[in-house]
Design a protein around this motif. Sequence first.
Motif, PDB file in Angstrom:
ATOM      1  N   LEU A 134       0.856  -1.183   0.000  1.00 18.87           N
ATOM      2  CA  LEU A 134       0.000   0.000   0.000  1.00 18.87           C
ATOM      3  C   LEU A 134       0.891   1.232   0.000  1.00 18.87           C
ATOM      4  CD1 LEU A 134      -2.538   1.804   0.640  1.00 18.87           C
ATOM      5  CD2 LEU A 134      -2.168   1.218   3.063  1.00 18.87           C
ATOM      6  N   THR A 135       0.602   2.178  -0.870  1.00 11.14           N
ATOM      7  CA  THR A 135       1.308   3.460  -0.860  1.00 11.14           C
ATOM      8  C   THR A 135       0.370   4.552  -0.361  1.00 11.14           C
ATOM      9  OG1 THR A 135       2.898   2.940  -2.613  1.00 11.14           O
ATOM     10  CG2 THR A 135       2.340   5.253  -2.315  1.00 11.14           C
ATOM     11  N   ILE A 136       0.865   5.362   0.563  1.00 12.41           N
ATOM     12  CA  ILE A 136       0.146   6.556   1.016  1.00 12.41           C
ATOM     13  C   ILE A 136       0.942   7.746   0.499  1.00 12.41           C
ATOM     14  CG2 ILE A 136      -0.609   7.883   3.020  1.00 12.41           C
ATOM     15  CD1 ILE A 136      -0.881   5.252   4.549  1.00 12.41           C
ATOM     16  N   THR A 137       0.369   8.485  -0.443  1.00 11.51           N
ATOM     17  CA  THR A 137       1.118   9.546  -1.130  1.00 11.51           C
ATOM     18  C   THR A 137       0.224  10.716  -1.484  1.00 11.51           C
ATOM     19  OG1 THR A 137       2.559  10.032  -3.033  1.00 11.51           O
ATOM     20  CG2 THR A 137       0.749   8.506  -3.414  1.00 11.51           C
ATOM     21  N   ASN A 138       0.870  11.812  -1.801  1.00 14.39           N
ATOM     22  CA  ASN A 138       0.153  13.034  -2.173  1.00 14.39           C
ATOM     23  C   ASN A 138      -0.063  13.134  -3.682  1.00 14.39           C
ATOM     24  OD1 ASN A 138      -1.102  15.428  -1.360  1.00 14.39           O
ATOM     25  ND2 ASN A 138       0.733  16.656  -1.687  1.00 14.39           N
ATOM     26  N   VAL A 139       0.607  12.277  -4.459  1.00 12.50           N
ATOM     27  CA  VAL A 139       0.632  12.460  -5.920  1.00 12.50           C
ATOM     28  C   VAL A 139       0.065  11.228  -6.625  1.00 12.50           C
ATOM     29  CG1 VAL A 139       2.043  13.030  -7.938  1.00 12.50           C
ATOM     30  CG2 VAL A 139       2.669  13.931  -5.668  1.00 12.50           C
ATOM     31  N   GLN A 140      -1.129  11.391  -7.162  1.00 10.02           N
ATOM     32  CA  GLN A 140      -1.750  10.325  -7.942  1.00 10.02           C
ATOM     33  C   GLN A 140      -0.920  10.084  -9.204  1.00 10.02           C
ATOM     34  OE1 GLN A 140      -5.848  11.094  -8.800  1.00 10.02           O
ATOM     35  NE2 GLN A 140      -6.319   8.943  -9.092  1.00 10.02           N
ATOM     36  N   GLY A 141      -0.718   8.831  -9.560  1.00  7.92           N
ATOM     37  CA  GLY A 141       0.065   8.525 -10.760  1.00  7.92           C
ATOM     38  C   GLY A 141       1.551   8.494 -10.520  1.00  7.92           C
ATOM     39  N   SER A 142       2.007   8.746  -9.299  1.00 12.56           N
ATOM     40  CA  SER A 142       3.437   8.699  -8.997  1.00 12.56           C
ATOM     41  C   SER A 142       3.922   7.249  -9.019  1.00 12.56           C
ATOM     42  CB  SER A 142       3.713   9.340  -7.646  1.00 12.56           C
ATOM     43  OG  SER A 142       2.952   8.700  -6.635  1.00 12.56           O
ATOM     44  N   THR A 143       5.236   7.074  -9.069  1.00 13.13           N
ATOM     45  CA  THR A 143       5.808   5.737  -9.228  1.00 13.13           C
ATOM     46  C   THR A 143       5.385   4.798  -8.103  1.00 13.13           C
ATOM     47  OG1 THR A 143       7.699   6.705 -10.356  1.00 13.13           O
ATOM     48  CG2 THR A 143       7.962   4.456  -9.549  1.00 13.13           C
ATOM     49  N   LEU A 144       5.505   5.238  -6.863  1.00 13.80           N
ATOM     50  CA  LEU A 144       5.150   4.362  -5.740  1.00 13.80           C
ATOM     51  C   LEU A 144       3.664   4.023  -5.749  1.00 13.80           C
ATOM     52  CD1 LEU A 144       7.291   5.959  -2.884  1.00 13.80           C
ATOM     53  CD2 LEU A 144       7.541   3.647  -3.790  1.00 13.80           C
ATOM     54  N   SER A 145       2.851   4.941  -6.243  1.00  8.47           N
ATOM     55  CA  SER A 145       1.414   4.687  -6.344  1.00  8.47           C
ATOM     56  C   SER A 145       1.115   3.684  -7.454  1.00  8.47           C
ATOM     57  CB  SER A 145       0.673   6.000  -6.605  1.00  8.47           C
ATOM     58  OG  SER A 145      -0.687   5.751  -6.868  1.00  8.47           O
ATOM     59  N   ARG A 146       1.731   3.876  -8.607  1.00 10.54           N
ATOM     60  CA  ARG A 146       1.488   2.982  -9.753  1.00 10.54           C
ATOM     61  C   ARG A 146       1.922   1.552  -9.458  1.00 10.54           C
ATOM     62  NH1 ARG A 146       4.203   7.021 -12.755  1.00 10.54           N
ATOM     63  NH2 ARG A 146       5.932   5.565 -13.032  1.00 10.54           N
ATOM     64  N   GLU A 147       3.028   1.411  -8.744  1.00  6.50           N
ATOM     65  CA  GLU A 147       3.638   0.090  -8.604  1.00  6.50           C
ATOM     66  C   GLU A 147       3.139  -0.688  -7.390  1.00  6.50           C
ATOM     67  OE1 GLU A 147       7.875   0.630  -8.865  1.00  6.50           O
ATOM     68  OE2 GLU A 147       7.789   1.222 -10.978  1.00  6.50           O
ATOM     69  N   ALA A 148       2.458  -0.029  -6.460  1.00 10.90           N
ATOM     70  CA  ALA A 148       1.916  -0.732  -5.295  1.00 10.90           C
ATOM     71  C   ALA A 148       0.538  -1.306  -5.618  1.00 10.90           C
ATOM     72  CB  ALA A 148       1.812   0.227  -4.109  1.00 10.90           C
ATOM     73  N   ASP A 149       0.105  -2.270  -4.826  1.00 12.04           N
ATOM     74  CA  ASP A 149      -1.209  -2.892  -5.038  1.00 12.04           C
ATOM     75  C   ASP A 149      -2.348  -1.924  -4.733  1.00 12.04           C
ATOM     76  OD1 ASP A 149      -0.031  -5.419  -5.632  1.00 12.04           O
ATOM     77  OD2 ASP A 149       0.205  -5.799  -3.490  1.00 12.04           O
ATOM     78  N   HIS A 150      -2.148  -1.075  -3.722  1.00 11.69           N
ATOM     79  CA  HIS A 150      -3.203  -0.162  -3.275  1.00 11.69           C
ATOM     80  C   HIS A 150      -2.603   1.220  -3.019  1.00 11.69           C
ATOM     81  CE1 HIS A 150      -5.667  -3.767  -2.511  1.00 11.69           C
ATOM     82  NE2 HIS A 150      -4.583  -4.275  -1.949  1.00 11.69           N
ATOM     83  N   THR A 151      -3.449   2.233  -3.119  1.00  8.24           N
ATOM     84  CA  THR A 151      -3.015   3.612  -2.830  1.00  8.24           C
ATOM     85  C   THR A 151      -4.077   4.325  -2.002  1.00  8.24           C
ATOM     86  OG1 THR A 151      -1.697   3.841  -4.871  1.00  8.24           O
ATOM     87  CG2 THR A 151      -2.473   5.877  -3.852  1.00  8.24           C
ATOM     88  N   LEU A 152      -3.623   5.087  -1.010  1.00  7.71           N
ATOM     89  CA  LEU A 152      -4.472   6.061  -0.329  1.00  7.71           C
ATOM     90  C   LEU A 152      -3.846   7.433  -0.569  1.00  7.71           C
ATOM     91  CD1 LEU A 152      -5.194   4.314   3.101  1.00  7.71           C
ATOM     92  CD2 LEU A 152      -6.768   4.570   1.177  1.00  7.71           C
ATOM     93  N   LEU A 153      -4.631   8.358  -1.094  1.00  4.25           N
ATOM     94  CA  LEU A 153      -4.107   9.684  -1.423  1.00  4.25           C
ATOM     95  C   LEU A 153      -4.243  10.633  -0.238  1.00  4.25           C
ATOM     96  CD1 LEU A 153      -5.464  10.139  -5.068  1.00  4.25           C
ATOM     97  CD2 LEU A 153      -3.097   9.719  -4.381  1.00  4.25           C
ATOM     98  N   LEU A 154      -3.311  11.570  -0.143  1.00  4.48           N
ATOM     99  CA  LEU A 154      -3.306  12.539   0.954  1.00  4.48           C
ATOM    100  C   LEU A 154      -4.247  13.710   0.713  1.00  4.48           C
ATOM    101  CD1 LEU A 154       0.529  12.780   1.707  1.00  4.48           C
ATOM    102  CD2 LEU A 154      -1.177  11.330   2.818  1.00  4.48           C
ATOM    103  N   HIS A 155      -4.497  14.040  -0.559  1.00  2.00           N
ATOM    104  CA  HIS A 155      -5.390  15.152  -0.900  1.00  2.00           C
ATOM    105  C   HIS A 155      -4.931  16.476  -0.280  1.00  2.00           C
ATOM    106  CE1 HIS A 155      -8.205  12.360  -2.739  1.00  2.00           C
ATOM    107  NE2 HIS A 155      -8.194  11.640  -1.641  1.00  2.00           N
ATOM    108  N   ALA A 156      -3.602  16.658  -0.189  1.00  4.30           N
ATOM    109  CA  ALA A 156      -3.072  17.869   0.451  1.00  4.30           C
ATOM    110  C   ALA A 156      -2.845  19.004  -0.543  1.00  4.30           C
ATOM    111  CB  ALA A 156      -1.757  17.554   1.170  1.00  4.30           C
ATOM    112  N   GLY A 157      -2.959  18.724  -1.848  1.00  3.11           N
ATOM    113  CA  GLY A 157      -2.592  19.735  -2.835  1.00  3.11           C
ATOM    114  C   GLY A 157      -1.080  19.809  -2.941  1.00  3.11           C
ATOM    115  N   PRO A 158      -0.564  20.468  -3.984  1.00  2.19           N
ATOM    116  CA  PRO A 158       0.882  20.501  -4.205  1.00  2.19           C
ATOM    117  C   PRO A 158       1.621  21.102  -3.009  1.00  2.19           C
ATOM    118  CG  PRO A 158      -0.280  21.490  -6.059  1.00  2.19           C
ATOM    119  CD  PRO A 158      -1.300  21.244  -4.999  1.00  2.19           C
ATOM    120  N   GLU A 159       2.682  20.451  -2.600  1.00  2.12           N
ATOM    121  CA  GLU A 159       3.541  20.994  -1.548  1.00  2.12           C
ATOM    122  C   GLU A 159       4.848  21.412  -2.209  1.00  2.12           C
ATOM    123  OE1 GLU A 159       4.006  19.682   2.929  1.00  2.12           O
ATOM    124  OE2 GLU A 159       5.421  18.572   1.683  1.00  2.12           O
TER     125      GLU A 159
END
Length: 410
Positions: free
Chosen positions: A182-207
């Motif tokens: 599972l990847t928990i990240t701020n960026v949809q479509g990022s490498t860790l998100s694409r390559e993990a089985d599951h993703t939870l997004l942070l929805h924080a907007g660009p930092e």
Amino acid sequence: GVVASDAMATIQLTDQYVEIHDGEMVQLTNTDFAIETVSGSVINRAPYKATVDAADLEKGMYPYYMLKEIDEQPAVLRRIVQQYQNSAGELEIPNELKQAVQAVDRIHIVACGTSYHAGWLGKHFLEKMAGIPTEVHIASEFSYNPPLITGNPLFVFISQSGETADSRQVLVKIKEWGYPTLTITNVQGSTLSREADHTLLLHAGPEIAVASTKAYTAQISVLAILAATLSEENDFALIHELGIVANAMDSIIAEKEQIAELAEAYLTDKRSAFYIGRGLDYYVSMEAALKLKEISYVQTEGFAAGELKHGTIALIEEGTPVIALITQAENASHTRGNIEEVRSRGAHTCVCVMEGLQQESDQLVLPAVHPMLTPLLAVVPTQLLAYYATLQRGFDVDKPRNLAKSVTVE
């Protein structure tokens, strides 16, 4: 054409991106590109669109992105609650992910820097709320010295950018071993998100600022939501409690000038400083210390308060700033004892305390929130202390020396 290791680096040029996989070569001209495998096979891959609101990329009236991003934290918290609510008004994660986590007997969190500090709070939530044993690993250490892994684990990767090279190196290894990810990240479509089985997004907007603020509090919030949705007996109304935290954040942010004065009183011309706390406050102390040292260059350590007397108290001298965090009733008196220990050796002590635990001499009193969620609130004044200490030194708050926003090299 542009090649970038992080989409955010070129988002002001384009919103169309084509991913490049390991073992591929790209021929790039100013008008076109071609992707081939090492053996010469041509690859046709459709682009994906990076969705970022252009207004989020502007500082507006703010002198620095970091201050803007600190101020955005209450709104980010409310947005996260909204994004993870279902039509019945309850917190919810994707059912496929929920089933995957319910099938495991241990969770391994893998992260770096600020995300690693958020991981320690994730461990607390997952063990206390969901009852799942959880370990936290520094990604760069895990790569070359992996722990003994038994049973049916889930690996959780926490990364603001989703491009962190150290974490991705571990993800590749874990996928080879066949464990769920599972990847928990701020960026949809990022490498860790694409390559993990599951993703939870942070929805924080660009930092944009190098020092992470709103992504850290977003990570804590999403980890709390993950743990609460896995809990069989969720013993407090998390939506309601997160709303109280967001309001409390607003009130701290509105009192910036008080924190600017504390930065001037405690950190002006200082070469070193300490943050101390116990339990959840220790985890926040680690992040608070990182914020101060990475942008103001004040050598800062975050310590478990009781550990100081086992050696490090030798560094306390006349005027050394020691900032203590006290938000937990069960260990407040013990931390107060540690404050007296350093004060008697000359430390200039500053106490940041939760309402209800305060004493008359304390410097900063935080509004009362649920004890499990105090890190979301306690970190905000420490972010502002780092910001103002850096301003007072005349350094660039958003671009500290030697650092990059996304660490895309090992």
